[in-house]
Motif scaffolding. Structure first.
Motif, mmCIF file in Angstrom:
data_model
loop_
_atom_site.group_PDB
_atom_site.id
_atom_site.type_symbol
_atom_site.label_atom_id
_atom_site.label_comp_id
_atom_site.label_asym_id
_atom_site.label_seq_id
_atom_site.Cartn_x
_atom_site.Cartn_y
_atom_site.Cartn_z
ATOM 1 N N VAL A 1 0.849 -1.195 0.000
ATOM 2 C CA VAL A 1 0.000 0.000 0.000
ATOM 3 C C VAL A 1 0.885 1.247 0.000
ATOM 4 O O VAL A 1 1.696 1.435 0.910
ATOM 5 C CB VAL A 1 -0.936 0.036 1.233
ATOM 6 C CG1 VAL A 1 -1.899 1.202 1.140
ATOM 7 C CG2 VAL A 1 -1.703 -1.282 1.363
ATOM 8 N N LEU A 2 0.750 2.076 -1.035
ATOM 9 C CA LEU A 2 1.562 3.298 -1.161
ATOM 10 C C LEU A 2 0.713 4.539 -0.884
ATOM 11 O O LEU A 2 -0.489 4.439 -0.639
ATOM 12 C CB LEU A 2 2.154 3.382 -2.569
ATOM 13 C CG LEU A 2 3.081 2.239 -3.012
ATOM 14 C CD1 LEU A 2 3.525 2.455 -4.460
ATOM 15 C CD2 LEU A 2 4.311 2.142 -2.104
ATOM 16 N N GLY A 3 1.338 5.714 -0.948
ATOM 17 C CA GLY A 3 0.614 6.981 -0.803
ATOM 18 C C GLY A 3 -0.180 7.314 -2.060
ATOM 19 O O GLY A 3 0.037 6.709 -3.108
ATOM 20 N N THR A 4 -1.093 8.271 -1.962
ATOM 21 C CA THR A 4 -1.998 8.559 -3.092
ATOM 22 C C THR A 4 -1.291 8.911 -4.387
ATOM 23 O O THR A 4 -1.766 8.578 -5.451
ATOM 24 C CB THR A 4 -2.940 9.759 -2.832
ATOM 25 O OG1 THR A 4 -2.248 10.729 -2.088
ATOM 26 C CG2 THR A 4 -4.206 9.340 -2.177
ATOM 27 N N HIS A 5 -0.183 9.649 -4.310
ATOM 28 C CA HIS A 5 0.464 10.068 -5.557
ATOM 29 C C HIS A 5 1.827 9.440 -5.764
ATOM 30 O O HIS A 5 2.699 10.011 -6.395
ATOM 31 C CB HIS A 5 0.496 11.586 -5.666
ATOM 32 C CG HIS A 5 -0.792 12.125 -6.198
ATOM 33 N ND1 HIS A 5 -1.033 12.317 -7.539
ATOM 34 C CD2 HIS A 5 -1.947 12.412 -5.574
ATOM 35 C CE1 HIS A 5 -2.263 12.726 -7.713
ATOM 36 N NE2 HIS A 5 -2.849 12.806 -6.528
ATOM 37 N N GLU A 6 1.986 8.246 -5.200
ATOM 38 C CA GLU A 6 3.200 7.482 -5.471
ATOM 39 C C GLU A 6 2.906 6.478 -6.577
ATOM 40 O O GLU A 6 1.773 6.062 -6.764
ATOM 41 C CB GLU A 6 3.640 6.730 -4.220
ATOM 42 C CG GLU A 6 4.098 7.659 -3.131
ATOM 43 C CD GLU A 6 4.605 6.905 -1.907
ATOM 44 O OE1 GLU A 6 5.802 6.998 -1.641
ATOM 45 O OE2 GLU A 6 3.802 6.250 -1.240
ATOM 46 N N SER B 1 14.223 17.623 -14.426
ATOM 47 C CA SER B 1 12.865 17.919 -14.892
ATOM 48 C C SER B 1 11.860 16.828 -14.518
ATOM 49 O O SER B 1 10.892 16.601 -15.241
ATOM 50 C CB SER B 1 12.821 18.153 -16.402
ATOM 51 O OG SER B 1 13.200 19.477 -16.674
ATOM 52 N N THR B 2 12.113 16.147 -13.415
ATOM 53 C CA THR B 2 11.075 15.261 -12.889
ATOM 54 C C THR B 2 10.442 15.949 -11.683
ATOM 55 O O THR B 2 10.997 16.901 -11.132
ATOM 56 C CB THR B 2 11.629 13.885 -12.457
ATOM 57 O OG1 THR B 2 12.649 14.074 -11.481
ATOM 58 C CG2 THR B 2 12.186 13.120 -13.645
ATOM 59 N N VAL B 3 9.292 15.430 -11.295
ATOM 60 C CA VAL B 3 8.543 15.988 -10.175
ATOM 61 C C VAL B 3 8.832 15.159 -8.928
ATOM 62 O O VAL B 3 8.849 13.940 -8.997
ATOM 63 C CB VAL B 3 7.035 15.897 -10.502
ATOM 64 C CG1 VAL B 3 6.196 16.107 -9.262
ATOM 65 C CG2 VAL B 3 6.678 16.894 -11.579
ATOM 66 N N GLU C 1 -2.605 15.525 -12.368
ATOM 67 C CA GLU C 1 -1.985 15.662 -11.052
ATOM 68 C C GLU C 1 -0.872 14.640 -11.039
ATOM 69 O O GLU C 1 -1.128 13.441 -11.028
ATOM 70 C CB GLU C 1 -3.002 15.355 -9.939
ATOM 71 C CG GLU C 1 -3.969 16.485 -9.702
ATOM 72 C CD GLU C 1 -4.937 16.194 -8.556
ATOM 73 O OE1 GLU C 1 -5.166 15.014 -8.256
ATOM 74 O OE2 GLU C 1 -5.460 17.162 -7.984
ATOM 75 N N PRO C 2 0.378 15.074 -11.095
ATOM 76 C CA PRO C 2 1.460 14.126 -11.348
ATOM 77 C C PRO C 2 1.705 13.169 -10.197
ATOM 78 O O PRO C 2 1.502 13.509 -9.037
ATOM 79 C CB PRO C 2 2.672 15.029 -11.549
ATOM 80 C CG PRO C 2 2.351 16.272 -10.805
ATOM 81 C CD PRO C 2 0.864 16.445 -10.925
ATOM 82 N N TYR C 3 2.152 11.962 -10.564
ATOM 83 C CA TYR C 3 2.691 11.028 -9.599
ATOM 84 C C TYR C 3 4.136 11.406 -9.332
ATOM 85 O O TYR C 3 4.774 12.069 -10.155
ATOM 86 C CB TYR C 3 2.594 9.600 -10.141
ATOM 87 C CG TYR C 3 1.225 9.017 -9.950
ATOM 88 C CD1 TYR C 3 0.966 8.222 -8.850
ATOM 89 C CD2 TYR C 3 0.198 9.290 -10.835
ATOM 90 C CE1 TYR C 3 -0.295 7.702 -8.639
ATOM 91 C CE2 TYR C 3 -1.074 8.782 -10.637
ATOM 92 C CZ TYR C 3 -1.314 7.988 -9.526
ATOM 93 O OH TYR C 3 -2.569 7.484 -9.311
ATOM 94 N N ASP C 4 4.641 10.985 -8.194
ATOM 95 C CA ASP C 4 6.029 11.234 -7.839
ATOM 96 C C ASP C 4 6.965 10.726 -8.936
ATOM 97 O O ASP C 4 6.762 9.642 -9.469
ATOM 98 C CB ASP C 4 6.323 10.517 -6.517
ATOM 99 C CG ASP C 4 7.760 10.670 -6.099
ATOM 100 O OD1 ASP C 4 8.202 11.824 -5.928
ATOM 101 O OD2 ASP C 4 8.451 9.643 -5.950
#
Lengths: 280, 191
Positions: A247-252, B94-96, B67-70
């Motif tokens: 289980v990861l974070g929402t935007h990982e 240039s990565t987020v 909404e970008p991912y890491d």
């Protein structure tokens, strides 16, 4: 402060202490260190000297560098999915192994255990929880949080229980509220359950022999560069049972090789035992 | 000081508070569909409203908004919106990078954080734009963009619903341009 000095500092930190932040995301770690310099009114050389000579300072430094943000029932939709789709399938197992990697002050560990109790899974569950930061581990073991700051989670909890059809369960079943002290404390039958220990994902071998059904690692990988992320995800992969979930974070997100080794559902990644010809 | 226009931009960074949503929507609905550079947007979010912003922007935008991912790599002609509850940083490649570290100026995402990191990574190859807002967040960040030779635009406070953000910035430094929304759109389409 030039880039070289800052990288050099991380190398020195690695050489003189147990900690290695060399493979953290460049811009992010640089900013954390700049903040420390500013807060302590130091330059790079002073910081380096202090790092080499003062162990207590190093522990404080780790506390400052690492990010300890966490919440009870963070991203309720994830918990809803876990509760309805993932956790019930664990019912048939004799014992369930869970690992919270980067558990911070323990809110998600307790969120997890509360839902396990609702499902009647608590008794045959083993939970281990680790973090690099000694200080947050001490906090996690206590399971006591600031009531005023956490008040809004009562609402989150209620709405989750409502959605899940457990209307009879209330917050008071799990927390002792103390308005005078402004605290809420997780009740003993939950608090005594998890085994918390300090562990550094980056530098140390994984200290567990057992494999896991669920590994939580939420908003930890985001601080690592892609190579280090891959290295850590490989460890998780090896430590999960087939069909186990990460289980990861929402935007990982998972990148590269391991993207093909998990089936993604939102932030829940299920280890797939599909044969991948290309990689065998 | 007159800045030389660089041969290309690594990114356009736009900051504003929750109230600038309609203006950002307007900009994205009028930007030319073949816009070449990545656009990074950091808007303050209302705490309890976690979704809807992205859908709202995508409905009107000429460019696709994510909404970008890491660790996502920025691409030209795409719009990247800082996700709710994360700070958004630009790395040297240039990565987020996303972070859940402490709020800055009561904000997460914080506009200052995004500007600081973009200024460090993009240097003169960026444009920073600060829009209407009711918070000082963003002012120090866009000044840093200016100090590192990025091109800076602050929305003309006369055209702002709430001018605290832009006025705070103008107290700190002189941006390359102070523009109305219409002029900002024209400027972007001339790049």
């Amino acid at each position: 402060m030039g880039d070289i000095t800052f990288k050099k500092y991380l190398e020195e930190l690695k050489k003189h202490t147990p900690y290695n932040f060399c493979d953290y995301s460049d811009n992010s770690i640089q900013r954390r260190i700049e903040k420390i310099l500013k807060d302590h009114d130091m330059d790079m050389n002073q910081l380096l000297l202090k790092t080499k000579t003062d162990d207590d300072f190093v522990e404080k430094l780790v506390d400052d560098i690492t990010v300890n943000t966490t919440e009870l029932f963070r991203n309720p939709e994830t918990w809803e999915y876990l509760y309805t789709k993932v956790f019930p399938s664990l019912r048939k197992k004799k014992s369930i192994n869970i690992w919270h990697a980067g558990c911070s002050t323990g809110q998600e560990v307790y969120s997890n255990l509360i839902l396990f109790n609702e499902l009647g899974l608590l008794d045959h569950t083993n939970v281990v929880a680790t973090d690099i930061n000694q200080k947050v581990i001490r906090g996690a073991k206590k399971g006591e949080y600031d009531l005023n700051f956490n008040n809004r989670y009562i609402e989150v909890f209620d709405s989750l229980m409502n959605k899940l059809g457990n209307k009879s369960s209330d917050f008071g079943k799990y927390f002792e509220m103390n308005n005078a002290k402004d605290t809420m404390k997780v009740k003993d039958f939950i608090v005594k359950k998890p085994k918390f220990r300090r562990h550094d994902l980056v530098e140390e071998e994984i200290p567990f022999y057992q494999k896991f059904d669920v590994i939580f690692c939420r908003n930890v990988l985001i601080y690592f560069n892609p190579e280090l992320q891959l290295k850590i995800v490989r460890k998780f992969y090896d430590k999960l049972y087939d069909g186990g979930v990460l289980v990861l974070g929402t935007h990982e997100a998972l990148h590269g090789f391991f993207k093909t080794k998990f089936i993604k559902h939102g932030m829940v990644y299920t280890k797939s035992n599909t044969f991948h010809f290309k990689y065998k | 000081m007159v800045k030389n226009k660089p041969a290309y931009y690594k990114g356009i960074v736009i900051g504003g508070s929750a109230g600038s949503f309609s203006l950002v929507t307007k900009i994205l609905s009028r930007i030319k569909p073949d816009f070449k550079y990545p656009i990074i947007i950091c808007l303050h979010r209302l705490k309890h409203i976690r979704s809807g912003l992205l859908e709202g922007l995508n409905l009107k935008s000429n460019l696709s908004v994510v909404e970008p991912y890491d660790k996502l790599r920025l691409e030209g002609g795409k719009v990247y919106l800082a996700p709710s509850n994360y700070h958004l940083f630009i790395e040297f490649d240039s990565t987020v990078s996303l972070s859940t570290e402490e709020v800055l100026n009561h904000s997460r995402p914080s506009i200052d954080h995004t500007f600081f990191s973009a200024a460090t990574s993009f240097r003169e190859k960026m444009v920073g734009i600060l829009l209407t807002g009711a918070n000082k967040d963003g002012a120090r960040g866009i000044k840093d963009v200016h100090n590192k030779n990025g091109f800076t635009i602050v929305q003309d406070p006369k055209t702002c619903d709430v001018d605290m953000m832009t006025k705070s910035a103008l107290q700190l430094f002189n941006p390359d341009k102070v523009l109305s929304p219409e002029e900002i759109i024209d400027f972007l389409n001339s790049l």
